[in-house]
Design an enzyme around this catalytic site. Structure first.
Site, PDB file in Angstrom:
ATOM      1  CG  MET A   1      -2.024  -1.008   1.187  1.00  0.00           C
ATOM      2  SD  MET A   1      -3.262  -0.630  -0.048  1.00  0.00           S
ATOM      3  CE  MET A   1      -4.031   0.814   0.681  1.00  0.00           C
ATOM      4  N   GLY A   2       2.140   1.177   0.050  1.00  0.00           N
ATOM      5  CA  GLY A   2       2.918   2.409   0.053  1.00  0.00           C
ATOM      6  C   GLY A   2       4.356   2.187   0.472  1.00  0.00           C
TER       7      GLY A   2
ATOM      8  CE  LYS B   1       2.396   2.258   4.329  1.00  0.00           C
ATOM      9  NZ  LYS B   1       3.082   0.977   4.398  1.00  0.00           N
TER      10      LYS B   1
ATOM     11  CG  ASP C   1       0.061  -6.472   5.713  1.00  0.00           C
ATOM     12  OD1 ASP C   1       0.239  -7.679   5.428  1.00  0.00           O
ATOM     13  OD2 ASP C   1       0.729  -5.553   5.212  1.00  0.00           O
TER      14      ASP C   1
END
Length: 746
Positions: free
Chosen positions: A30-31, A48, A146
């Site tokens: 996601m990043g 982030k 996650d």
């Protein structure tokens, strides 16, 4: 990630390396996370950055999801979670970012890659700290989604040799407390790392705490072995391995992972989420039990309980001293006063059957038993077990004061049941056993289908009369009917009546009970209590009745699996599993762990303390075993077998006076039991090396009941050895024959 147009995000400036590149700390689905400077507070942070268009799909939707979950995470503070300071949109408006605590250390993944698999105690300590974070997150409606070794940071302090775990990336967590419309933003695509994701995440099913527990199980496996149990080149391959292949336990065996840890991993890596602990708190209990069994932490009571116990001990010592002084003075003038009993104590006596059809006596027993069972689940009450109260099933007038004294309770509930066609009348009355005063009475005239509602109403009314605290969970449990099929309930009650009267020679009763229970579950496959009794009965047949065969063992396991499938976390399920582990597998550690959890929801279940006492005594923990038997006797005071087991503990502890008192008490219940008679007579031999009492008792038994010789042959042989009488010893050996020793004499 697309190249960043700027390295400045609000008040945060990404740090550049010497070669001019951005200082990247980590990268995920996601990043990317960068090292950055907080230009206002002059501190280093982890930044982030999510580039929404590069993720794919609706960029605005990704930003909305990111910002929503970042807000929830920003409100969450815990020592084992990297805190979030700030969030916002990226300079170009096509992404988003948040600044979080910079954790100086290394990831669990990096540590394992560098040093190899960790020691068991280190891996479990990491799991404990991560679980603390998950427990705290649950209070904020957060799950991680996650969890993996790359999201677990380990930091070391100069002041202590240990380490602190910091879970990072809670920004991807699903917010459980939001509305369904908002939740859909996170359910339309897979989020997480495939190698550490749960089976339900692959299916697109809603994830909950059990998904995080599964991922943590994979992480523990990785920490212990350096690899994941299920590997694959695609999501489909990993999903296939998880759901269709067994756990490769040989990898754990190769690493010599202890059995309690293997059992823990098997539990939390179950493909079916209903077979895993339902919450992080439940998992923490299993984790701490595992560490205790490994000797990694001492068995320690909670602080509040320790304080309460110490206060109780102090008060008890004062009261004991006062009682001793009072008893001494009173004994010189008048008989001692009766012992005080708890105001919130009760026994539910057998209900009278007033139906014209006498076979409905079983149904009356069932009504009484369900009321007793419901009351026993209330932690604020002391409730006597069924075995003890069924001895008062008689048509003669009952001396209620005497019964109350024998059972050690302040109150008695008695009643009657009249069943005719589709109607039922239940009369119940609450009596103060100390004064014979009638405190409450109620008549229920209902349709037969309402019988379970009547039972729960009576239980709640009694709790109210005794001013017992009734928690919402206890109230829900009491109101839940055992079955919707009255015929199945009748079969179940008949089976339980047979089981209560069963002894070591009741092979026929056992088989009849099994047949009745099989019929009950055939009528109602969701009848949890019937499956529980089936598991118990088959286990009893395997361990006690001599049917030590794979077929009987398999039947016990099938019944246990059915009960587990229906109510995996019920206290009764844990008791059944403990019985199976003890009776059939001799897994004492596993059985004790199940019983420890069960006693929290079944505070008045004497079986828990009885079984715990058996296991602890077998392991040589005699004092703890005796304490559990003493508690079992309090809840089941008229059960001769429980008194017998307590006397055996006292014998091994050389507490001869107490052993004699317990056996005297048992003999008031079954005065003609020859085994108890010889045990009582043997006290003088063990205590004072005197054989006269034992010799006289054996002679009287042989004269009155010659057929009982085989039951006392072992004790007779011991007495003959002590008296150096070879003739008597030879006769005793002949009587003993090939039978195994039933006593603990030899």
């Amino acid at each position: 990630m697309a190249a960043l147009g700027s390295s400045l995000f609000g008040d945060y400036q990404i740090v550049h390396r010497q070669d001019g590149s951005l200082w990247e700390l980590g990268r995920g689905a996601m990043g990317v996370t960068y090292l950055a400077d907080d230009q206002v507070l002059n501190r280093s942070v982890a930044l982030k950055v999510v580039d929404a268009p590069e993720i794919g799909g609706n960029g605005q939707g990704v930003r909305d999801r990111f910002l929503r979950e970042a807000r929830a995470t920003a409100a969450f503070r815990h020592p084992n979670v990297a805190g979030v300071f700030h969030f916002g949109a990226s300079p170009g408006g096509d992404g988003c970012y948040y600044a979080m605590e910079l954790v100086e250390g290394e990831t669990l993944e990096a540590l394992v890659r560098r040093d190899g698999p960790l020691k068991v105690e280190t891996a479990l300590e990491i799991a404990v700290q991560v679980t603390r974070a998950l427990m705290a997150a649950a209070g904020h409606g957060l799950i991680h989604r996650d969890l993996k070794p790359g999201n677990i940071m380990l930091t070391r302090s100069d002041e202590q040799a240990g380490f602190t775990v910091k879970v990072i990336d809670f920004g991807l967590a699903k917010v459980l407390a939001h509305s369904p419309g908002e939740m859909n933003l996170t359910q339309d695509a897979f989020v997480g790392t495939p190698a550490f994701a749960s089976p339900e995440q692959f299916r697109g099913a809603p994830a909950d705490a059990r998904s995080d527990i599964y991922s943590l199980g994979l992480t523990i496996w990785y920490a212990l072995t350096g690899e994941v149990p299920f590997a694959g080149k695609s999501i489909d391959e990993i999903r296939h391995c998880q759901t269709d292949l067994p756990l490769p336990l040989e990898k754990l065996n190769a690493r010599k992972i202890p059995a309690p840890v293997v059992q823990l991993l098997r539990r939390i890596l179950a493909p079916d989420p209903t077979q895993r602990p339902s919450s992080a708190r439940d998992f923490m209990e299993l984790l701490e039990s595992c560490r205790t069994r490994l000797g990694l932490i001492p068995v320690r009571e909670p602080r509040a309980r320790r304080i309460a116990r110490k206060v109780a001990m102090l008060v008890g010592m004062i009261l004991l001293g006062a009682a001793a002084l009072f008893a001494f003075r009173a004994s010189r003038s008048k008989p001692a006063a009766p012992l005080l009993v708890s105001e919130k104590s009760i026994a539910v006596l057998p209900f009278e059957n007033r139906s014209e059809e006498k076979q409905n006596a079983f149904f009356a027993d069932g009504v009484q038993d369900e009321i007793l069972t419901n009351l026993a689940k209330i932690a604020d009450l002391k409730v006597i077990s069924r075995t003890s109260v069924m001895q008062y099933k008689t048509g003669a007038a009952r001396n209620l004061r005497e019964i109350g004294q024998q059972l050690g309770v302040a109150h008695l509930l008695e009643g009657s049941v009249q069943r005719a066609a589709n109607k039922i009348r239940v009369i119940a009355q609450l009596i103060d056993a100390r004064t014979d005063a009638h405190l409450w009475a109620q008549t229920y005239d209902r349709d037969l289908a309402d019988v379970f509602a009547i039972q729960s109403e009576i239980a709640k009314a009694i709790a109210d009369q005794l001013q017992a605290r009734l928690s919402p969970k206890e109230k829900t449990t009491i109101e839940k009917p055992p079955t919707t099929d009255l015929a199945a309930f009748d079969l179940y009650v008949r089976a339980k009546t047979l089981l209560v009267s069963m002894d070591a020679n009741s092979q026929q009763h056992l088989q009849q009970a099994v047949e009745l229970l099989d019929q009950a579950v055939a009528r109602d496959p969701a009848f949890f209590e019937a499956y529980y009794e089936l598991a118990y009965t088959h286990g009893y047949g395997y361990a006690v009745m001599g049917d030590h065969t794979p077929a009987r063992l398999a039947l016990a396991e099938v019944a246990l699996q059915a009960a587990t499938r229906l109510r995996p976390d019920a206290g009764e399920t844990r008791v059944a599993r403990a019985k199976y582990l003890y009776d059939c597998l001799r897994d004492y550690d596993g059985a004790l762990a199940e019983l420890e959890v069960a006693r929290r929801t079944l505070p008045n279940d004497s079986r828990i303390f009885y079984l715990t006492g058996l296991i602890l005594r077998r392991r040589g923990q005699l004092e703890e075993g005796a304490r559990n038997f003493e508690r079992a006797v309090q809840l089941d005071p008229r059960n001769p077998d429980t008194l017998l087991q307590l006397s055996i503990c006292y014998k091994f502890l050389r507490r001869h006076r107490e052993k004699a008192a317990v056996l005297d008490r048992a003999l008031t219940i079954v005065p003609n039991d020859v085994s108890l008679k010889t045990r009582r007579a043997r006290v003088d031999l063990d205590w004072k090396a005197e054989t006269r009492s034992l010799h006289e008792t054996i002679d009287s038994i042989l004269a009155a009941a010659p057929g009982a010789i085989s039951n006392i042959a072992d004790t007779w042989f011991l007495c003959a050895l002590a008296e150096r009488d070879p003739t008597a010893a030879e006769r005793a050996l002949v009587a003993l024959g090939d039978n195994p020793c039933l006593n603990d004499s030899l």
